[in-house]
Write a protein that holds these residues in place. Structure first.
Motif, PDB file in Angstrom:
ATOM      1  N   PHE A 258       3.797 -16.222 -27.277  1.00 55.59           N
ATOM      2  CA  PHE A 258       2.418 -15.733 -27.225  1.00 55.59           C
ATOM      3  C   PHE A 258       1.951 -15.488 -28.655  1.00 55.59           C
ATOM      4  O   PHE A 258       2.321 -16.224 -29.557  1.00 55.59           O
ATOM      5  CB  PHE A 258       2.362 -14.460 -26.368  1.00 55.59           C
ATOM      6  CG  PHE A 258       1.014 -14.193 -25.744  1.00 55.59           C
ATOM      7  CD1 PHE A 258       0.414 -15.148 -24.950  1.00 55.59           C
ATOM      8  CD2 PHE A 258       0.355 -12.988 -25.954  1.00 55.59           C
ATOM      9  CE1 PHE A 258      -0.829 -14.914 -24.362  1.00 55.59           C
ATOM     10  CE2 PHE A 258      -0.877 -12.740 -25.380  1.00 55.59           C
ATOM     11  CZ  PHE A 258      -1.471 -13.705 -24.587  1.00 55.59           C
ATOM     12  N   GLY A 338      -4.583 -15.797 -23.237  1.00 53.23           N
ATOM     13  CA  GLY A 338      -4.356 -14.542 -22.525  1.00 53.23           C
ATOM     14  C   GLY A 338      -5.635 -13.883 -22.056  1.00 53.23           C
ATOM     15  O   GLY A 338      -5.662 -12.696 -21.743  1.00 53.23           O
ATOM     16  N   GLN A 393      -0.412 -24.304 -24.789  1.00 53.22           N
ATOM     17  CA  GLN A 393       0.651 -23.328 -25.030  1.00 53.22           C
ATOM     18  C   GLN A 393       2.012 -24.012 -25.093  1.00 53.22           C
ATOM     19  O   GLN A 393       2.847 -23.682 -25.952  1.00 53.22           O
ATOM     20  CB  GLN A 393       0.642 -22.263 -23.937  1.00 53.22           C
ATOM     21  CG  GLN A 393       1.740 -21.208 -24.125  1.00 53.22           C
ATOM     22  CD  GLN A 393       1.501 -19.967 -23.298  1.00 53.22           C
ATOM     23  OE1 GLN A 393       0.393 -19.483 -23.185  1.00 53.22           O
ATOM     24  NE2 GLN A 393       2.551 -19.438 -22.699  1.00 53.22           N
TER      25      GLN A 393
END
Length: 462
Positions: A258, A338, A393
């Motif tokens: 992340f 996110g 991602q």
């Protein structure tokens, strides 16, 4: 200059020193005709009352759903345990949400017009050159936004219950009510609540990643990330740096899958990170994020620590019978970025619109077919967004060299324009074929360099 531009931007509201008042009378909800008449053909009328809907959870999804339902003639209940909840959330909202949900500008702490994307080797890329004068990313505190949406729903006729949802009894037929069991607190902050029940015709689960409503309908599990955030009060001279600036850090040190962030709030900054794969190391990643931003937050004092799970993909089941899931409970958080606030509020509103339409403004019962109209519309509208971000991602967050390539690409003006246009307005920005070709070549070049760098790093590690 920005204030002048804001006045001419359709959909934005000006801040006002006057108290805000909302009509307590439910207003008829205008909905697309194709959603309005189908359910009436097979749904029985409600006798002597209006359709009753309980929303478990009072965040953006619950508040948006409640307002739409109350305006649409549905008897509406929100059950929320923490009315002052401060969810650990970066708090970024797209510009379109301000207009779409008629948000007043005075609940937005900061208008971010510049971002820094910082690579594992601390190469910083400035993002925001393509923004127009009136465009910005809004930064909000969840306790402020959530309360505003709930109060607006209340002014339109929704009932707010300060309670903890415990379980619900599933009806054995299509007409009997769901019985919700909850502990009522009536504003108490501690102690044992009073056990109570509530009978309703429809239930919306807006109760987050650990949704009890989802468990009640056997909605299935999903992967989730742990988000950890500290609110840090920094000296005024350092706060000037973050006046309209947000920072995002990538690297194995801050998160293996992340990113870390420093987002400005009203009088402090939110510093946080998240991870799916290494949840036990979250505090170590948080320390690394603070270390990367050390010089800019030096002298700061931690005023609040927050942690919360964030879903990584939609649940296997989001509708069953007369129960629907929205927001985090349904799994509507995008990978890579996110982002979840806008999608929570949007899913709550979409679900409520389907109920209002199917019930003919609260006059008829609804069933699973009505709720599935919300799912069909949601998946058709947003599935491509989730898929693209999932791919990004997987490609760019897999290693430090890949992250270096990602930050390098972020310096490209065309990438910035496409990214911001898509984010701010939640639409697929029209592309330029020639620029797309150049972007593809640049992406391949960045990834090749990243792989070469990884090979050299592996040699050094041998």
């Amino acid at each position: 200059m920005n204030s002048i531009a804001l006045k001419s931007f359709v959909g934005l509201r000006q801040s006002s020193a006057e108290p805000r008042h909302f009509s307590a009378q439910p207003k008829p909800l205008t909905l697309p005709r194709k959603l309005k008449v189908v359910a009436g053909k097979y749904s029985p009328k409600v006798q002597g009352r209006n359709l009753r809907v309980a929303i478990v959870g009072g965040g953006p999804a619950g508040g948006a759903a409640a307002e739409t339902l109350a305006k649409g003639g549905v008897e509406t209940f929100i059950i929320e345990r923490k009315l002052d909840n401060c969810k650990p959330c970066g708090g970024a909202i797209p510009l379109c949400m301000v207009g779409e949900f008629d948000l007043p500008l005075d609940i937005i702490d900061r208008r971010v017009t510049r971002m820094k994307m910082i690579s594992p080797s601390n190469v910083a890329v400035d993002i925001g050159r393509t923004l127009k004068p009136h465009e910005y990313i809004g930064m909000v505190r969840r306790e402020v936004l959530d309360n505003y949406l709930r109060e607006r729903a209340k002014e339109n006729g929704a009932n707010i219950i300060n309670g903890l949802f415990l379980k619900m009894d599933i009806p054995k037929d299509k007409a009997s009510p769901y019985v919700l069991h909850y502990s009522g607190y009536d504003g108490k902050t501690d102690g044992v609540g009073e056990k109570r029940t509530l009978e309703v015709d429809v239930v919306i689960g807006a109760d987050g990643a650990n949704s009890r409503v989802a468990k009640a309908i056997d909605a299935g599990d999903y992967e989730y990330a742990i988000a950890f955030q500290e609110r840090i009060k920094i000296p005024d001279d350092k706060m000037v740096y973050y006046e309209n600036l947000a920072e995002m850090y990538v690297g194995d040190d801050v998160s293996p899958d992340f990113y870390g962030w420093v987002f400005p709030k009203c009088d402090h900054v939110a510093v946080g990170t998240g991870t799916v794969t290494h949840k036990g190391d979250i505090k170590k990643f948080q320390q690394a994020t603070r270390k990367r931003a050390k010089d800019k937050i030096l002298g700061g004092k931690i005023i609040r620590v927050e942690a919360h799970p964030i879903p990584e993909h939609p649940r296997p089941r989001r509708v069953k019978g007369r129960v629907a899931l929205v927001g985090d409970a349904a799994g509507y958080v995008t990978k890579c970025s996110g982002e979840g606030i806008y999608f929570a509020a949007k899913s709550g509103r979409m679900c409520a619109e389907a109920i209002v339409a199917g019930s003919e403004n609260g006059k008829r019962l609804v069933d699973e077919r009505d709720l599935r109209k919300y799912l069909e519309k949601w998946d058709k509208t947003y599935w491509p967004t989730y898929k693209v971000l999932d791919i990004l991602q997987k490609v760019f967050y897999r290693s430090n060299p890949s992250r270096e390539a990602f930050v390098e690409l972020c310096a490209d003006e065309y990438v910035q324009k496409m990214t911001f246009d898509s984010y701010l307005y939640k639409t697929v920005a029209p592309s330029n074929p020639l620029e797309d070709l150049k972007l593809a070549i640049n992406t391949i070049g960045s990834l090749v360099r990243a792989n070469a760098l990884r090979g050299e790093m592996n040699k050094l590690n041998v």
